[in-house]
Design an enzyme around this catalytic site. Sequence first.
Site, mmCIF file in Angstrom:
data_model
loop_
_atom_site.group_PDB
_atom_site.id
_atom_site.type_symbol
_atom_site.label_atom_id
_atom_site.label_comp_id
_atom_site.label_asym_id
_atom_site.label_seq_id
_atom_site.Cartn_x
_atom_site.Cartn_y
_atom_site.Cartn_z
ATOM 1 N N ASP A 132 0.983 -1.267 0.034
ATOM 2 C CA ASP A 132 0.053 0.100 0.121
ATOM 3 C C ASP A 132 0.878 1.271 0.082
ATOM 4 O O ASP A 132 1.815 1.371 0.870
ATOM 5 C CB ASP A 132 -0.897 -0.029 1.333
ATOM 6 C CG ASP A 132 -2.211 -1.017 1.152
ATOM 7 O OD1 ASP A 132 -2.234 -1.859 0.213
ATOM 8 O OD2 ASP A 132 -2.801 -1.074 2.182
ATOM 9 N N ASP A 169 -15.335 -2.728 -1.782
ATOM 10 C CA ASP A 169 -15.076 -2.591 -0.219
ATOM 11 C C ASP A 169 -16.376 -2.235 0.507
ATOM 12 O O ASP A 169 -16.909 -1.459 -0.155
ATOM 13 C CB ASP A 169 -14.045 -1.414 -0.278
ATOM 14 C CG ASP A 169 -12.804 -1.262 -1.104
ATOM 15 O OD1 ASP A 169 -12.221 -2.451 -1.313
ATOM 16 O OD2 ASP A 169 -12.374 -0.518 -1.820
#
Length: 239
Positions: free
Chosen positions: A8, A129
């Site tokens: 990330d 998500d």
Amino acid sequence: MILYPAIDLKDGQAVRLVHGDMDRSTVFNDDPAAQARAFVDAGCSWLHLVDLNGAFAGTPVNAAPVEAILKACKVPAQLGGGIRDMATIERWLDKGLARVILGTVAVENPDLVREAAAAFPGQVAVGIDARGGKVATKGWAEETDVMVTDLAKSFEDAGVAAIIYTDILRDGAMGGPNIAATEALARAVSIPVIASGGVSSLADLEALKATGVIDGAISGRALYDGAIDLEQALKALKD
């Protein structure tokens, strides 16, 4: 089942967030390409990259470290975060990315997902998500009334390569993935489903694999913290 080590990217560094909160980040490596090489040297067959700044900005922000990773590593990589138009999709695929992940636009502009999946077969994934079964967008900052399964089913005939399902409340918290919800989603659609969020032990990976229907799993913090030994995990998933 494929294990995808996660890198990330925030402000050019490899970080992990807790529950997707940009103010709760831990820097694990100042050199994301070196981190990627370490994962590849351990034997991983894929990399999962996220441009966290890009997810909030709506346009790629961490292009330089992504390109450095693509140059440094020969395994395929998938990228999500800030990819919201056809030009950006084409640009990333031209740079050698194996797969783009479309999240926010899957809700706001599903026709783009269909167009991209048709134009680039096998190279477009949908990132879903969710909090409490409902989809969140724009770097998880905005919640919608769209249900996860409904969104996934709407792309059944689109030629999408995979669905990456993240339970936001599990992400970065080292509390285990939402196996029941991920398995239910995988059984509801024919598109391969990749689990993300909370994968924090070899037992988690083995439980996901044991469902028989989950195609892959993404893990980040557990690999950085050493809670999962990557070489051992890859061997277990292969056996």
